[in-house]
Design a protein around this motif. Sequence first.
Motif, short mmCIF file in Angstrom:
data_model
loop_
_atom_site.label_atom_id
_atom_site.label_comp_id
_atom_site.label_asym_id
_atom_site.label_seq_id
_atom_site.Cartn_x
_atom_site.Cartn_y
_atom_site.Cartn_z
N LEU B 101 46.59 36.74 39.99
CA LEU B 101 45.28 36.09 39.90
C LEU B 101 44.55 36.47 38.62
O LEU B 101 43.89 35.65 38.00
CB LEU B 101 44.42 36.49 41.11
N GLN B 102 44.73 37.74 38.24
CA GLN B 102 43.98 38.22 37.10
C GLN B 102 44.46 37.57 35.81
O GLN B 102 43.68 37.32 34.90
CB GLN B 102 44.09 39.73 36.98
N SER B 103 45.78 37.31 35.75
CA SER B 103 46.29 36.75 34.50
C SER B 103 46.01 35.25 34.39
O SER B 103 46.30 34.64 33.37
CB SER B 103 47.78 37.07 34.35
N MET B 104 45.46 34.68 35.45
CA MET B 104 45.10 33.26 35.38
C MET B 104 43.66 33.13 34.87
O MET B 104 42.79 33.88 35.28
CB MET B 104 45.20 32.68 36.78
N PRO B 105 43.42 32.20 33.93
CA PRO B 105 42.03 32.03 33.51
C PRO B 105 41.21 31.48 34.68
O PRO B 105 41.54 30.41 35.22
CB PRO B 105 42.10 31.03 32.36
N LYS B 106 40.20 32.24 35.07
CA LYS B 106 39.47 31.88 36.29
C LYS B 106 38.71 30.55 36.17
O LYS B 106 38.49 29.86 37.17
CB LYS B 106 38.50 33.00 36.68
#
Lengths: 278, 259
Positions: B101-106
Amino acid sequence: MMAHAAREQMQDMASATTDRNVPAVLLERLHVTYATAAGPIPAVADLSLAIEAGSFVSVLGPSGCGKSTLIKVISGLLAPSAGRVELNGAPVTGPRPDVGIVFQQPTLLPWKTVLDNVLVPLRARKAPREEAIARAEEMIALVKLKGFERNYPFELSGGMQQRVALARALIHDPPVIVMDEPFAALDALTREQMSLELQRLWSHSRKTVLFVTHSISEAVFLSDRVIVLSPRPARIVKDIRISLPRPRTTATMADAAFAAACDELRRQLYAVTGAGER
Amino acid sequence: MKQTLLRLGSPLVTFAFVLLAWEAAVRLFGVPNYILPDVSQVVTALYRGYVDGEFWPHLFFTMKAMLLGYCAGSLLALILGGLLAEAPIFERFVFPLVIALQSMPKVALAPLVIVWFGFGIESKIVLVALICFFPIFINAIVGLRSVDPNLVDMMKAFGCSSLDIMLQVKLPHAAGPIFAGLQIGVVLGLIGAVVGEFIASTQGLGFLIQNGANALDLGIVFAGLVSLAVIGVTGTQLLRFLHARLVFWDRKSATSVAS
């Protein structure tokens, strides 16, 4: 005034708590082996040692020989792989209230004042607040830090921080104190002064002290008995008595008997580490 | 005294210089105001917006989304961070998901969040929470994990319970990194609110800016940007102040761990 009162109190307690026939610290056929990724590493092998109550015993050894392991076992932070550990006749199964510890680093909580740091062992025991604070103030006076109760550790020098740690180790009045190279991080002069201070405190309280160090002169200056350990796995290779008269002063360090004791220990240490000619 | 004046005054000098250069450039080169408005136009837009009152609902909308989302996000981050740092089993199961989740641009999740939570303030709150969550979460874990093991040993040796160790050692130690995370969270959270308002909203500073741009009324756009900057700076400074006050023993941890 305060210091005097504390002194008297400590003398009373010392005479009340210790039974001279049971060793204060007893290690019997102690083995400690660390499991690592590269296989088991023996840190202590078949070590037996009895320390009589009220004596000051130093443990001297080459670095990495397992001295700190010994401290951890006695203070109940580490279970031995085999062998017996007893304090005042009772087996050690975990941290105990009858031991006070001084670590190599002051290990003070940076967010607590000197007073609150000294109070840690009493708070853990839920001691009544008023009494605890009175006692803490006594201890702080005893280590000559009166007036610094409300200061934070970062406002103190290294030597002062270690005094706080000393007060913390003494506050719950444990009959046994273990010290793991407590002055190693201090400069030479402060270190010598702390040795004098420690002797003063010890001679008033007569607690049993197990003092780990790698300084030969520190060991000789402070101790009744010095134990030399071998490189890892730690075994006892020499156990000598130091019978220099007390109180010892800076003049003692210039004494021939002092030099002779240091020399003998140095020879032992060089022999065990297999270092070359001196 | 002189030092304080210098510290407060210096940035003001820079600001004044930038504004002057801006105004001069617009006048000298005759830049049309649908490309770059002059300073007075922005000031007028700000004045009209806040004195006539047209901007207030938008400001409050964005601030409300920001506050609620930020509180929810940071609370969740602290709780989950604490669990993860303290329970290794939890880490094994949850951490990979967190990293993914963190490596995905929110902000890429914004359209989805709008679909799920609607055009109202709820979707903005969720976006703010989602975006400000990670720096606080990661910093909480790093903070709790980086405790000096000697301090923990000391506490154990003196008979302290695990709860004592948590409250008296780990939490205070983690406070520095957590505050750094909270500071980053303010700026990131604001991004969440504005993106949400860009995509679908009838209120908020993001909506105001987008509307102004569509109408080529750049005075309003810049007025909106200034308002956002004020929210961001106020929030960050407030946290910096709290940080210095509460984590007084360590000035060094004021710099961020996860940025």
